[in-house]
Design an enzyme around this catalytic site. Structure first.
Site, PDB file in Angstrom:
ATOM      1  N   HIS A   1       0.769  -1.252  -0.116  1.00 46.06           N
ATOM      2  CA  HIS A   1       0.010   0.077   0.113  1.00 46.06           C
ATOM      3  C   HIS A   1       0.850   1.299   0.052  1.00 46.06           C
ATOM      4  O   HIS A   1       0.253   2.398  -0.073  1.00 46.06           O
ATOM      5  CB  HIS A   1      -0.982   0.170   1.212  1.00 46.06           C
ATOM      6  CG  HIS A   1      -0.231   0.186   2.437  1.00 46.06           C
ATOM      7  ND1 HIS A   1       0.364  -0.542   3.042  1.00 46.06           N
ATOM      8  CD2 HIS A   1       0.089   1.371   3.156  1.00 46.06           C
ATOM      9  CE1 HIS A   1       0.987  -0.074   4.229  1.00 46.06           C
ATOM     10  NE2 HIS A   1       1.011   1.103   4.192  1.00 46.06           N
TER      11      HIS A   1
HETATM   12  C1  UD1 Z   1      -1.505   5.926   5.601  1.00 47.26           C
HETATM   13  C2  UD1 Z   1      -0.314   6.143   6.296  1.00 47.26           C
HETATM   14  C3  UD1 Z   1       0.670   5.187   6.296  1.00 47.26           C
HETATM   15  C4  UD1 Z   1       0.370   3.844   6.858  1.00 47.26           C
HETATM   16  C5  UD1 Z   1      -1.069   3.537   6.316  1.00 47.26           C
HETATM   17  C6  UD1 Z   1      -1.598   2.209   6.783  1.00 47.26           C
HETATM   18  C7  UD1 Z   1       0.202   8.848   5.811  1.00 47.26           C
HETATM   19  C8  UD1 Z   1       0.828   9.725   5.149  1.00 47.26           C
HETATM   20  N1  UD1 Z   1       0.270   7.331   5.367  1.00 47.26           N
HETATM   21  O1  UD1 Z   1      -1.284   5.253   4.157  1.00 47.26           O
HETATM   22  O2  UD1 Z   1       1.971   5.621   6.869  1.00 47.26           O
HETATM   23  O3  UD1 Z   1       1.406   2.807   6.567  1.00 47.26           O
HETATM   24  O4  UD1 Z   1      -1.958   4.587   6.291  1.00 47.26           O
HETATM   25  O5  UD1 Z   1      -2.560   1.761   6.123  1.00 47.26           O
HETATM   26  O6  UD1 Z   1      -0.273   9.119   6.751  1.00 47.26           O
HETATM   27  N2  UD1 Z   1      -8.943   4.850   1.595  1.00 47.26           N
HETATM   28  C9  UD1 Z   1     -10.064   4.210   1.407  1.00 47.26           C
HETATM   29  N3  UD1 Z   1     -10.583   3.760   2.682  1.00 47.26           N
HETATM   30  C10 UD1 Z   1      -9.837   3.773   3.948  1.00 47.26           C
HETATM   31  C11 UD1 Z   1      -8.681   4.610   4.046  1.00 47.26           C
HETATM   32  C12 UD1 Z   1      -8.242   5.049   2.677  1.00 47.26           C
HETATM   33  O7  UD1 Z   1     -10.589   4.171   0.529  1.00 47.26           O
HETATM   34  O8  UD1 Z   1     -10.556   3.164   4.806  1.00 47.26           O
HETATM   35  C13 UD1 Z   1      -8.433   5.686   0.396  1.00 47.26           C
HETATM   36  C14 UD1 Z   1      -8.173   7.124   0.787  1.00 47.26           C
HETATM   37  O9  UD1 Z   1      -9.380   7.800   0.442  1.00 47.26           O
HETATM   38  C15 UD1 Z   1      -6.975   7.466  -0.072  1.00 47.26           C
HETATM   39  C16 UD1 Z   1      -6.136   6.093  -0.147  1.00 47.26           C
HETATM   40  O10 UD1 Z   1      -7.074   5.171   0.358  1.00 47.26           O
HETATM   41  O11 UD1 Z   1      -7.351   7.696  -1.467  1.00 47.26           O
HETATM   42  C17 UD1 Z   1      -4.876   6.423   0.833  1.00 47.26           C
HETATM   43  O12 UD1 Z   1      -5.255   6.614   2.001  1.00 47.26           O
HETATM   44  P1  UD1 Z   1      -4.497   7.640   2.838  1.00 47.26           P
HETATM   45  O13 UD1 Z   1      -4.971   7.671   4.478  1.00 47.26           O
HETATM   46  O14 UD1 Z   1      -4.029   8.845   2.504  1.00 47.26           O
HETATM   47  O15 UD1 Z   1      -3.040   6.654   2.944  1.00 47.26           O
HETATM   48  P2  UD1 Z   1      -2.494   5.238   3.416  1.00 47.26           P
HETATM   49  O16 UD1 Z   1      -1.891   4.774   2.015  1.00 47.26           O
HETATM   50  O17 UD1 Z   1      -3.511   4.583   4.129  1.00 47.26           O
END
Ligand code: UD1
Length: 358
Positions: A203
């Site tokens: 991820h």
């Molecule tokens: C975040 C953390 C990362 C951690 C990871 C664990 C930051 C910069 N990164 O990354 O350090 O290892 O969490 O998972 O804080 N999304 C969904 N549903 C969810 C969560 C996220 O659809 O429940 C989507 C968001 O809308 C976004 C993407 O996934 O488009 C990334 O989510 P984001 O929270 O920005 O970063 P992670 O990759 O989860």
């Protein structure tokens, strides 16, 4: 002692489960749990609160699916209001996410002492948002709870010995969680698993946001999948990117799993491949070799002990590491690298002492 705790992303729920349990078992601690909303899908958030019996957050800021600036900025604003309202004695933040830096920054500007759990880790790659978040959080923290000797050494090299803060080695709260919940997972997991598969998660932005890297990793996994099933509980970020790039895959892709299912996957797999931070250690806790699909790791002691190989996104390196580990008997997992399940107790003891002085 009134502690405000910020959680927002999946790994923080696991860490909070261990520490909140310890807080609840002590006299005189009130925890005000704040969920920033960063992770919001039921299987990325709610499932952990239910399964791990984490107290319900008192507040949920519902901030998610935004760019780094907007996400962190809105969290900062929301947390600042909550600090004004609740007036906690300390702010507790975990790890390296946007929720971590938002909590630490809001608190420090209002002169609420910041305690950082999982302090001192470094990948030395400033292109990673996590590296920026953890360095800035460490610098403005009053108490730095380090999981490992390597974390203590990193802080020392950066001059923290001369800063006005306390650096304390406490062990790893993820070890506490693994030990506690491993006893319950067998009855509670719903997965039906045939042992011997490869467990993979993917991820990180550096892999998902670069189509060439993602393609190279997926192709290597595909070729491993021909001889050993690869089970990939897929993060929503990666799912979306695979669709955007039009990449199809024959891997066994499943939805993100809760903690009990993850423990059962760890117990039954033959090896782990991941770009996650936490899963590298969990592989070790459950006696499995780990291939790290990144260019650096913060958990250098695993590499030094020969149980983790850092291979990046290079297909040949991934396959070589897979072959090496497939032919090696498991023997090196008895070491005590992360404390033996006492990190939450150590942190709580120290916090009580710290707040009585401030
Ligand atoms: C975040 C953390 C990362 C951690 C990871 C664990 C930051 C910069 N990164 O990354 O350090 O290892 O969490 O998972 O804080 N999304 C969904 N549903 C969810 C969560 C996220 O659809 O429940 C989507 C968001 O809308 C976004 C993407 O996934 O488009 C990334 O989510 P984001 O929270 O920005 O970063 P992670 O990759 O989860």
């Amino acid at each position: 002692m009134r502690v405000m705790t910020i959680v927002g992303a999946r790994p923080q729920f696991v860490k909070a489960a261990a520490l909140s349990r310890e807080f609840a078992s002590r006299e005189g601690i009130e925890e005000i749990l704040v969920h920033t909303g960063q992770h919001f899908d039921a299987n990325m958030s709610e499932v952990f609160f239910t399964e791990m019996e984490i107290p319900r957050p008192k507040y949920n800021l519902d901030v998610h699916s935004l760019g780094h600036g907007a996400m962190t900025g809105r969290m900062l604003e929301g947390i600042e209001d909550l600090i004004e309202k609740e007036r906690p004695d300390v702010m507790l933040v975990y790890g390296d996410t946007n929720s971590t830096i938002a909590g630490a920054l809001a608190a420090t500007k209002l002169h609420v002492p910041v305690c950082h759990v999982e302090a001192g880790l470094r990948s030395f790659n400033m292109k990673m948002p996590e590296e920026v978040n953890r360095i800035l959080t460490d610098r403005i923290s009053d108490v730095l709870y380090c999981p490992t000797d390597a974390a203590i050494a990193n802080l020392s090299k950066e001059g923290f010995d001369g800063f006005d803060c306390e650096v304390v080695k406490v062990g790893d709260v993820m070890q506490d969680a693994a030990l506690f919940y491993a006893q319950k997972s067998k009855e509670r997991s719903t997965l039906k698993l045939e042992p011997g598969f490869v467990l993979c998660t993917l991820h990180r932005a550096e892999n998902t946001d670069d189509p060439a890297r993602l393609k190279s990793i997926v192709e290597a996994l595909e070729s491993i999948h021909e001889e050993s099933e690869v089970i990939l509980p897929l993060h929503p970020r990666t799912k979306k990117k695979l669709e955007d790039y039009g990449m199809n895959s024959s891997l066994n892709i499943i939805d993100p799993v809760g903690y009990f299912d993850m423990i059962e996957l760890l117990k039954k797999c033959k090896m782990v491949m991941t770009d996650s931070g936490g899963l590298q250690k969990e592989a070790f806790f459950f006696g499995k070799y780990c291939i790290t699909l990144r260019d650096q790791t913060e958990w250098v002691e695993l590499v030094e002990h020969g149980v983790n190989r850092v291979v990046g996104a290079d297909g040949d390196k991934i396959l070589n590491a897979y072959r090496k580990f497939s032919s090696r008997p498991s023997s090196k997992f008895e070491l005590n690298l992360y404390g033996q399940g006492s990190a939450s107790k150590n942190i709580t003891d120290h916090l009580l002492q710290f707040t009585s002085k401030h």
